[in-house]
Design a protein around this motif. Sequence first.
Motif, mmCIF file in Angstrom:
data_model
loop_
_atom_site.group_PDB
_atom_site.id
_atom_site.type_symbol
_atom_site.label_atom_id
_atom_site.label_comp_id
_atom_site.label_asym_id
_atom_site.label_seq_id
_atom_site.Cartn_x
_atom_site.Cartn_y
_atom_site.Cartn_z
ATOM 1 N N GLN A 171 1.402 8.853 -2.110
ATOM 2 C CA GLN A 171 0.851 9.836 -3.047
ATOM 3 C C GLN A 171 -0.313 10.587 -2.407
ATOM 4 O O GLN A 171 -0.434 11.812 -2.539
ATOM 5 N N GLN A 172 -1.171 9.861 -1.717
ATOM 6 C CA GLN A 172 -2.314 10.491 -1.054
ATOM 7 C C GLN A 172 -1.845 11.452 0.038
ATOM 8 O O GLN A 172 -2.375 12.566 0.185
ATOM 9 N N HIS B 9 0.795 -1.232 0.000
ATOM 10 C CA HIS B 9 0.000 0.000 0.000
ATOM 11 C C HIS B 9 0.827 1.281 0.000
ATOM 12 O O HIS B 9 0.255 2.380 -0.058
ATOM 13 N N ALA C 282 0.477 4.106 -3.023
ATOM 14 C CA ALA C 282 -0.805 4.818 -3.028
ATOM 15 C C ALA C 282 -0.924 5.747 -1.816
ATOM 16 O O ALA C 282 -1.366 6.901 -1.942
#
Length: 345
Positions: free
Chosen positions: A334-335, A328, A331
């Motif tokens: 980036q978030q 994970h 992702a």
Amino acid sequence: MLILPSLPSAVQAASSHQSGGIGTFLTSVGRDITSVFVPAPASAHGHRRVRHVRKPVHHPEPGFGVPQGTIAAHALTSADATLPLVEWDGKTNTLQTAIQATKAAWMAVLVTGTQLAQACEGKWVHPIDNTSTCGIPGGVSDIALTWDRSRLTTAPSWQDFWDVARHPGRRGLHFGARTTLEIALLADGVAPQNIYATLSTPTGVERAFRRLDLLRPYIVWWETPADAARIMEQSGALMLSAPATEVTSVSARAPSGPATSLFVAGTQNVLRSPLFWVIPINVSAESAHRTLEQLRMHAPHLEDMPTPVPPEAAPTFLMVSDTFWSLHGDALEQQFAAHFAPRTP
């Protein structure tokens, strides 16, 4: 910006002496002495031809890459004290850039388990013979709750970290999802054993982000261990998450007297990441084989918790899950970057 200590270079000059007998030697000496006082005859081209001899230069091999703060903290143990050590900032993009360079930055470098998996899959590093991995265990890296003991006399918890009403002041946190989201959930009351089950759900991720938003006006972000050290050196926060090596390193560098470092690392719910030695793929096969033998015989081992620890303060750890972050991490990073990027008016 990380500035790696430059390695010393050695220049070896080679010369040869030929003898053609004592008479020849004296004649040669007399001719050389005369040439000091008598100008040499001009050549047909109007100048003397000088022969330049290129001296062979030995270029030393790169050092062994270790996390920032490690050297000053004396946190590495090894049977070979002669290994040249250089520090790096621990960022994955730094690792990738260095490995893709023409010249190797390190003979071997300490990385997290998540970076190890990425490096193996991307063929950034040499495989280890007769094993299913690309790395050799090299110790652990710890992120601890650190505080200014001149302003806070009792050890705080991660819940206290968020309590700006009772403990006013700035808070230092790593600008990245890894470890920062875990800390947010610990502060929100999630038990250590349930952290990754919670983060594996959209609701859990939202919970961590919401907790960070509450603290956001008070946060001083750091990106590298050296950044965390500067916050401590400048007393830029009351509390911060910081690599344990940097806490020790700052104390080691501080002068004695009133300016002595005031920061101390806690021992409860320390976020611990296993580290591994890898050999970058841009190290030659011959050098990689020699380095692998060195690592197998006496790989430097990082143990960075400050010592001694009082018995009543026996450390507790949250083991950072490399399995979770391998699945994970991209992702969530980036978030995180999109959510907490500096906002301009």
